[in-house]
Design a protein around this motif. Structure first.
Motif, PDB file in Angstrom:
ATOM      1  N   ARG A 199     -21.229  -4.093  10.607  1.00 28.30           N
ATOM      2  CA  ARG A 199     -19.958  -3.548  11.081  1.00 28.30           C
ATOM      3  C   ARG A 199     -19.001  -3.255   9.930  1.00 28.30           C
ATOM      4  NH1 ARG A 199     -18.524  -3.058  15.973  1.00 28.30           N
ATOM      5  NH2 ARG A 199     -20.117  -4.517  16.707  1.00 28.30           N
ATOM      6  N   THR A 200     -19.057  -4.062   8.876  1.00 27.13           N
ATOM      7  CA  THR A 200     -18.154  -3.900   7.736  1.00 27.13           C
ATOM      8  C   THR A 200     -18.796  -3.186   6.555  1.00 27.13           C
ATOM      9  OG1 THR A 200     -18.774  -6.075   6.897  1.00 27.13           O
ATOM     10  CG2 THR A 200     -16.859  -5.977   8.346  1.00 27.13           C
ATOM     11  N   SER A 201     -20.054  -2.784   6.698  1.00 27.71           N
ATOM     12  CA  SER A 201     -20.826  -2.126   5.630  1.00 27.71           C
ATOM     13  C   SER A 201     -21.110  -3.048   4.463  1.00 27.71           C
ATOM     14  CB  SER A 201     -20.130  -0.844   5.132  1.00 27.71           C
ATOM     15  OG  SER A 201     -19.930   0.057   6.199  1.00 27.71           O
ATOM     16  N   ASP A 202     -20.917  -4.357   4.648  1.00 26.52           N
ATOM     17  CA  ASP A 202     -21.277  -5.317   3.607  1.00 26.52           C
ATOM     18  C   ASP A 202     -21.911  -6.550   4.241  1.00 26.52           C
ATOM     19  OD1 ASP A 202     -19.211  -7.014   4.495  1.00 26.52           O
ATOM     20  OD2 ASP A 202     -17.789  -6.229   3.044  1.00 26.52           O
ATOM     21  N   ALA A 203     -22.332  -7.487   3.407  1.00 26.94           N
ATOM     22  CA  ALA A 203     -23.091  -8.641   3.886  1.00 26.94           C
ATOM     23  C   ALA A 203     -22.254  -9.608   4.710  1.00 26.94           C
ATOM     24  CB  ALA A 203     -23.705  -9.381   2.689  1.00 26.94           C
ATOM     25  N   ASP A 204     -20.936  -9.473   4.682  1.00 28.48           N
ATOM     26  CA  ASP A 204     -20.073 -10.359   5.464  1.00 28.48           C
ATOM     27  C   ASP A 204     -19.958  -9.935   6.923  1.00 28.48           C
ATOM     28  OD1 ASP A 204     -19.586 -11.985   3.309  1.00 28.48           O
ATOM     29  OD2 ASP A 204     -17.686 -11.032   2.767  1.00 28.48           O
ATOM     30  N   GLY A 205     -20.440  -8.733   7.234  1.00 26.06           N
ATOM     31  CA  GLY A 205     -20.230  -8.193   8.572  1.00 26.06           C
ATOM     32  C   GLY A 205     -21.367  -8.471   9.546  1.00 26.06           C
ATOM     33  N   GLU A 206     -21.051  -8.321  10.814  1.00 22.93           N
ATOM     34  CA  GLU A 206     -22.027  -8.493  11.894  1.00 22.93           C
ATOM     35  C   GLU A 206     -23.059  -7.357  11.845  1.00 22.93           C
ATOM     36  OE1 GLU A 206     -22.024  -8.053  16.792  1.00 22.93           O
ATOM     37  OE2 GLU A 206     -20.140  -8.091  15.657  1.00 22.93           O
ATOM     38  N   VAL A 207     -24.324  -7.695  12.016  1.00 22.93           N
ATOM     39  CA  VAL A 207     -25.386  -6.691  12.022  1.00 22.93           C
ATOM     40  C   VAL A 207     -25.265  -5.848  13.289  1.00 22.93           C
ATOM     41  CG1 VAL A 207     -27.888  -6.313  12.127  1.00 22.93           C
ATOM     42  CG2 VAL A 207     -26.955  -8.102  10.648  1.00 22.93           C
ATOM     43  N   VAL A 208     -25.257  -4.518  13.123  1.00 21.95           N
ATOM     44  CA  VAL A 208     -25.131  -3.617  14.270  1.00 21.95           C
ATOM     45  C   VAL A 208     -26.396  -2.789  14.499  1.00 21.95           C
ATOM     46  CG1 VAL A 208     -22.621  -3.461  14.130  1.00 21.95           C
ATOM     47  CG2 VAL A 208     -24.017  -1.845  12.832  1.00 21.95           C
ATOM     48  N   GLU A 209     -27.262  -2.705  13.478  1.00 28.97           N
ATOM     49  CA  GLU A 209     -28.487  -1.918  13.644  1.00 28.97           C
ATOM     50  C   GLU A 209     -29.506  -2.316  12.581  1.00 28.97           C
ATOM     51  OE1 GLU A 209     -29.546   2.758  14.477  1.00 28.97           O
ATOM     52  OE2 GLU A 209     -28.188   2.311  12.817  1.00 28.97           O
ATOM     53  N   GLU A 210     -30.761  -2.362  12.980  1.00 24.51           N
ATOM     54  CA  GLU A 210     -31.858  -2.607  12.047  1.00 24.51           C
ATOM     55  C   GLU A 210     -32.932  -1.547  12.246  1.00 24.51           C
ATOM     56  OE1 GLU A 210     -33.242  -6.613  11.261  1.00 24.51           O
ATOM     57  OE2 GLU A 210     -31.667  -7.416  12.575  1.00 24.51           O
ATOM     58  N   LYS A 211     -33.426  -1.013  11.141  1.00 25.54           N
ATOM     59  CA  LYS A 211     -34.483  -0.008  11.166  1.00 25.54           C
ATOM     60  C   LYS A 211     -35.463  -0.294  10.036  1.00 25.54           C
ATOM     61  CE  LYS A 211     -32.073   3.999  13.162  1.00 25.54           C
ATOM     62  NZ  LYS A 211     -31.699   5.424  12.939  1.00 25.54           N
ATOM     63  N   PRO A 212     -36.725   0.120  10.188  1.00 32.28           N
ATOM     64  CA  PRO A 212     -37.687  -0.088   9.105  1.00 32.28           C
ATOM     65  C   PRO A 212     -37.364   0.779   7.892  1.00 32.28           C
ATOM     66  CG  PRO A 212     -38.657   1.213  10.881  1.00 32.28           C
ATOM     67  CD  PRO A 212     -37.346   0.709  11.391  1.00 32.28           C
ATOM     68  N   VAL A 213     -37.589   0.223   6.721  1.00 33.39           N
ATOM     69  CA  VAL A 213     -37.401   0.970   5.470  1.00 33.39           C
ATOM     70  C   VAL A 213     -38.653   1.815   5.229  1.00 33.39           C
ATOM     71  CG1 VAL A 213     -37.001   0.767   2.982  1.00 33.39           C
ATOM     72  CG2 VAL A 213     -35.972  -0.889   4.551  1.00 33.39           C
ATOM     73  N   PRO A 214     -38.487   3.091   4.886  1.00 25.10           N
ATOM     74  CA  PRO A 214     -39.667   3.933   4.632  1.00 25.10           C
ATOM     75  C   PRO A 214     -40.598   3.297   3.603  1.00 25.10           C
ATOM     76  CG  PRO A 214     -37.683   5.269   4.680  1.00 25.10           C
ATOM     77  CD  PRO A 214     -37.238   3.846   4.737  1.00 25.10           C
ATOM     78  N   MET A 215     -41.888   3.216   3.948  1.00 30.52           N
ATOM     79  CA  MET A 215     -42.865   2.574   3.066  1.00 30.52           C
ATOM     80  C   MET A 215     -43.122   3.385   1.798  1.00 30.52           C
ATOM     81  SD  MET A 215     -43.752  -0.271   4.554  1.00 30.52           S
ATOM     82  CE  MET A 215     -45.310  -0.682   3.773  1.00 30.52           C
ATOM     83  N   ASP A 216     -42.935   4.707   1.900  1.00 27.73           N
ATOM     84  CA  ASP A 216     -43.257   5.584   0.770  1.00 27.73           C
ATOM     85  C   ASP A 216     -42.029   5.956  -0.062  1.00 27.73           C
ATOM     86  OD1 ASP A 216     -42.052   7.039   2.737  1.00 27.73           O
ATOM     87  OD2 ASP A 216     -43.452   8.735   2.649  1.00 27.73           O
ATOM     88  N   LEU A 217     -40.948   5.186   0.056  1.00 29.41           N
ATOM     89  CA  LEU A 217     -39.711   5.470  -0.678  1.00 29.41           C
ATOM     90  C   LEU A 217     -39.936   5.342  -2.178  1.00 29.41           C
ATOM     91  CD1 LEU A 217     -36.696   6.120  -0.208  1.00 29.41           C
ATOM     92  CD2 LEU A 217     -36.262   3.662  -0.196  1.00 29.41           C
ATOM     93  N   THR A 218     -39.473   6.330  -2.930  1.00 29.38           N
ATOM     94  CA  THR A 218     -39.665   6.328  -4.383  1.00 29.38           C
ATOM     95  C   THR A 218     -38.324   6.431  -5.100  1.00 29.38           C
ATOM     96  OG1 THR A 218     -39.834   8.744  -4.600  1.00 29.38           O
ATOM     97  CG2 THR A 218     -41.878   7.518  -4.093  1.00 29.38           C
ATOM     98  N   SER A 219     -38.343   6.054  -6.359  1.00 27.40           N
ATOM     99  CA  SER A 219     -37.138   6.174  -7.183  1.00 27.40           C
ATOM    100  C   SER A 219     -36.705   7.621  -7.303  1.00 27.40           C
ATOM    101  CB  SER A 219     -37.407   5.593  -8.578  1.00 27.40           C
ATOM    102  OG  SER A 219     -37.659   4.211  -8.518  1.00 27.40           O
ATOM    103  N   ALA A 220     -37.663   8.522  -7.417  1.00 27.72           N
ATOM    104  CA  ALA A 220     -37.345   9.947  -7.555  1.00 27.72           C
ATOM    105  C   ALA A 220     -36.589  10.467  -6.338  1.00 27.72           C
ATOM    106  CB  ALA A 220     -38.630  10.750  -7.762  1.00 27.72           C
ATOM    107  N   GLN A 221     -36.987  10.018  -5.136  1.00 26.67           N
ATOM    108  CA  GLN A 221     -36.293  10.436  -3.925  1.00 26.67           C
ATOM    109  C   GLN A 221     -34.842   9.965  -3.921  1.00 26.67           C
ATOM    110  OE1 GLN A 221     -39.272   8.620  -1.266  1.00 26.67           O
ATOM    111  NE2 GLN A 221     -39.386  10.586  -0.184  1.00 26.67           N
ATOM    112  N   ILE A 222     -34.645   8.705  -4.280  1.00 31.80           N
ATOM    113  CA  ILE A 222     -33.284   8.148  -4.297  1.00 31.80           C
ATOM    114  C   ILE A 222     -32.435   8.841  -5.352  1.00 31.80           C
ATOM    115  CG2 ILE A 222     -31.921   6.072  -4.723  1.00 31.80           C
ATOM    116  CD1 ILE A 222     -34.285   4.462  -3.595  1.00 31.80           C
TER     117      ILE A 222
END
Length: 315
Positions: free
Chosen positions: A86-109
């Motif tokens: 909710r606060t966009s940081d670790a102190d906030g309540e979790v509002v959504e969870e989704k899987p992280v793409p398995m094929d994520l690369t440094s080049a993409q980021i």
């Protein structure tokens, strides 16, 4: 923010390495009590979650705190992928969870950072920011369940660098203009990646001319004091030697040294016509030629006439 209570007058800047879980105001009060200072203020609040460089201005140095508020900043941050809060940081309540793409690369980021975040960008500040609406910080309104329209603002990202990519975390370095919300960058990056993200860690390493190598934590400072002889004057001298001069907050401005008569004119609130070689329409750090004493901040108008802008009491 400024605190005025009884205490000893002293002028200077202490570069505090703020601890996690402590508000900027509480950190200010702790250091103010340690110094037994008459007047102190911080320059640019860090969230309780955040750590790192928090300049604390004492006495006459508070006159130049706006220059630090307006200064560019640099941060290290760790983004936790796959979880939105909710606060966009670790102190906030979790509002959504989704899987992280398995094929994520440094080049993409790196490509996303370059295309969407580098240069002048538009941000919508979080409702959990310290930005004010009709005199009230947004985070106070948010905690009461009050939603208000937050207008986008333009900020400048001079540098944004991917430092590390792990399974569900990324480390970034961001060098940016005042008013930039790192939480918004992380939130927006998470949306672009399709999995969401929030700030796990935020550490400020630069404010204007000040760098992390110059700062001290309150814990380290107290350890230094405990190692000193049990002599109040010795402790006070040690503390005072750690302060940077008040003019360090405006160190990027050129300096102008004034002869005794000219310095007296300026300190009396009078104006002074300078030699033709002095640049017009310019702010200056003013010093006494004979003693080297800092007089304060002055400015020349388009005709090259100097006047005082923020002068030092002890000058």
């Amino acid at each position: 923010m400024s605190l005025k209570t009884k205490g000893r007058p002293l002028d200077g800047v202490f570069l505090l390495d703020k601890a996690p879980g402590v508000s900027s105001n509480k950190a200010l009060q702790q250091l103010k009590r340690l110094y037994m200072a008459e007047k102190a203020g911080h320059t640019g609040a860090l969230d309780p979650l955040a750590t790192g460089l928090l300049p604390i201005c004492f006495g006459e140095a508070t006159k130049f705190s706006q220059y630090l508020l307006d200064a560019d900043k640099e941060y290290f941050t760790t983004a936790k992928l796959g979880i939105r809060t909710r606060t966009s940081d670790a102190d906030g309540e979790v509002v959504e969870e989704k899987p992280v793409p398995m094929d994520l690369t440094s080049a993409q980021i790196e490509d996303l950072l370059r295309r969407h975040f580098l240069g002048e960008i538009e941000q919508v500040p979080s409702m959990y920011s310290a930005l004010k609406h009709q005199g009230q910080p947004l985070y106070k309104l948010a905690r009461k369940g009050i939603e208000v329209e937050v207008k986008p603002r333009r900020v400048q990202i001079y540098e944004i660098e991917l430092l590390a990519l792990r399974a569900d975390e990324i480390d970034l370095r961001v060098f940016c203009s005042k008013g930039t919300y790192i939480r918004s960058i992380v939130e927006d990056l998470g949306m672009l990646l399709g999995c969401g993200a929030h700030v796990q860690r935020l550490h400020r390493i630069r404010t204007g001319q000040y760098h992390a190598a110059q700062m001290r934590s309150l814990e380290a400072l107290e350890a230094e004091l405990q190692a000193l002889p049990d002599d109040p004057q010795c402790i006070q001298n040690h503390l005072d030697q750690l302060l940077l001069p008040p003019w360090s907050a405006i160190a990027e401005l050129p300096e102008l040294r004034l002869e005794e008569e000219a310095a007296a004119f300026i300190l009396q609130g009078r104006r002074l016509r300078l030699d033709e070689g002095v640049a017009p329409s310019q702010e200056w750090r003013l010093f006494a030629q004979a003693t080297g004493a800092f007089l304060g901040l002055g400015e020349t108008n388009e005709a090259g006439i100097l006047k005082g802008k923020r002068l030092i009491r002890s000058a």
